[in-house]
Scaffold this motif. Sequence first.
Motif, mmCIF file in Angstrom:
data_model
loop_
_atom_site.group_PDB
_atom_site.id
_atom_site.type_symbol
_atom_site.label_atom_id
_atom_site.label_comp_id
_atom_site.label_asym_id
_atom_site.label_seq_id
_atom_site.Cartn_x
_atom_site.Cartn_y
_atom_site.Cartn_z
ATOM 1 N N ALA A 143 19.700 39.800 -25.906
ATOM 2 C CA ALA A 143 20.379 38.217 -24.607
ATOM 3 C C ALA A 143 19.459 39.334 -23.702
ATOM 4 O O ALA A 143 18.740 37.864 -23.157
ATOM 5 C CB ALA A 143 21.742 38.710 -24.717
ATOM 6 N N LEU A 144 19.479 40.700 -23.491
ATOM 7 C CA LEU A 144 18.778 40.273 -22.197
ATOM 8 C C LEU A 144 17.231 40.113 -22.130
ATOM 9 O O LEU A 144 16.286 39.638 -21.300
ATOM 10 C CB LEU A 144 18.932 41.573 -22.002
ATOM 11 N N GLU A 145 16.457 40.390 -23.562
ATOM 12 C CA GLU A 145 15.133 39.592 -23.635
ATOM 13 C C GLU A 145 14.661 38.287 -23.344
ATOM 14 O O GLU A 145 14.138 38.553 -22.758
ATOM 15 C CB GLU A 145 14.716 40.435 -24.759
ATOM 16 N N LYS A 146 15.802 37.779 -24.133
ATOM 17 C CA LYS A 146 15.792 35.966 -24.077
ATOM 18 C C LYS A 146 15.879 36.190 -22.887
ATOM 19 O O LYS A 146 15.385 35.034 -22.461
ATOM 20 C CB LYS A 146 16.867 35.759 -24.859
ATOM 21 N N ALA A 147 16.564 37.011 -21.825
ATOM 22 C CA ALA A 147 16.839 36.391 -20.524
ATOM 23 C C ALA A 147 15.491 36.182 -19.409
ATOM 24 O O ALA A 147 15.147 35.608 -18.659
ATOM 25 C CB ALA A 147 17.735 36.938 -19.834
ATOM 26 N N LYS A 148 15.268 37.639 -20.190
ATOM 27 C CA LYS A 148 13.926 37.777 -19.558
ATOM 28 C C LYS A 148 12.522 36.861 -19.912
ATOM 29 O O LYS A 148 11.898 35.958 -18.877
ATOM 30 C CB LYS A 148 12.945 39.228 -20.037
ATOM 31 N N LYS A 151 13.192 33.926 -17.674
ATOM 32 C CA LYS A 151 13.274 33.945 -16.642
ATOM 33 C C LYS A 151 14.635 33.557 -15.881
ATOM 34 O O LYS A 151 14.800 33.248 -15.141
ATOM 35 C CB LYS A 151 11.727 33.806 -15.893
ATOM 36 N N ALA A 152 15.509 34.823 -16.427
ATOM 37 C CA ALA A 152 16.983 33.567 -16.132
ATOM 38 C C ALA A 152 17.796 35.489 -15.747
ATOM 39 O O ALA A 152 19.166 35.166 -15.177
ATOM 40 C CB ALA A 152 18.035 33.464 -17.320
ATOM 41 N N ASP A 153 16.655 36.141 -15.827
ATOM 42 C CA ASP A 153 17.209 37.850 -15.398
ATOM 43 C C ASP A 153 16.931 37.960 -13.873
ATOM 44 O O ASP A 153 16.765 37.906 -12.851
ATOM 45 C CB ASP A 153 16.474 38.763 -16.143
ATOM 46 N N ASP A 154 18.089 39.410 -13.599
ATOM 47 C CA ASP A 154 17.452 39.729 -12.171
ATOM 48 C C ASP A 154 18.348 41.482 -12.501
ATOM 49 O O ASP A 154 18.091 42.123 -13.797
ATOM 50 C CB ASP A 154 18.822 38.946 -11.326
ATOM 51 N N LYS A 155 17.879 42.004 -11.358
ATOM 52 C CA LYS A 155 18.125 43.441 -10.828
ATOM 53 C C LYS A 155 19.237 43.846 -11.703
ATOM 54 O O LYS A 155 19.014 45.163 -12.874
ATOM 55 C CB LYS A 155 17.319 44.651 -10.263
#
Length: 216
Positions: A143-148, A151-155
């Motif tokens: 899920a985190l990789e998909k967010a990256k 471009k839906a991720d943050d620090k």
Amino acid sequence: MNRLDALESIKRAWDDAGMPLDERASSVSSDFYSAGLDLGTAAAYINATPSELEALLELGGLDEDLLSEIAAANPPRTAWTFLNCASEDEARRSLEALTAQRGRDSRDRMDAAEAMYRSMVAIAEPTADQRVAALSGADIRHALEKAKQYKADDKFMVKFMTSVAGQRGRGKVLSDKQSSKLRELLEKIADAGAICRDSIDGDADACDRILDALGR
């Protein structure tokens, strides 16, 4: 009993691995409340986290028969918190799961607290937070990789989800606070379109598991 004597008594009980859990919980609870101690000070004195000490204090308030059964099974500290939150049926089912795990070959054995938690969820209608907490470390990392990718991720998301993915990969049970935050972040990722049904990225199974956990 003055506060220092109470702290010393609590520390002796906390450090005594041979003391049955029901006796330890009763002794610590009695000393803690009779001396009017605060959680932070007492936890620091015995070199425990406030949540660990709080869980033991809450065990001391359980039904005596149930506490006796818990003591006989001697669950790990990581299981104390959710035992306190469980119904008697859920708690007893989790103790049965713990006994079953200990009887398995080491190659087939999962983390004790994880086995207990799964057994409790199996007999109760799980909440979204509980379903999310049961996701594997691999699914959380995905899920985190998909967010990256989208471009839906943050620090904060990267740091938090990397941490909980590692914990789940080691069979750890997430706290209620961690589960709730993880659900919020997964909802954010799904809202961004990074996780969807019939994914064209070749990861439909993983996406479906995450969306099923979210109830979407």
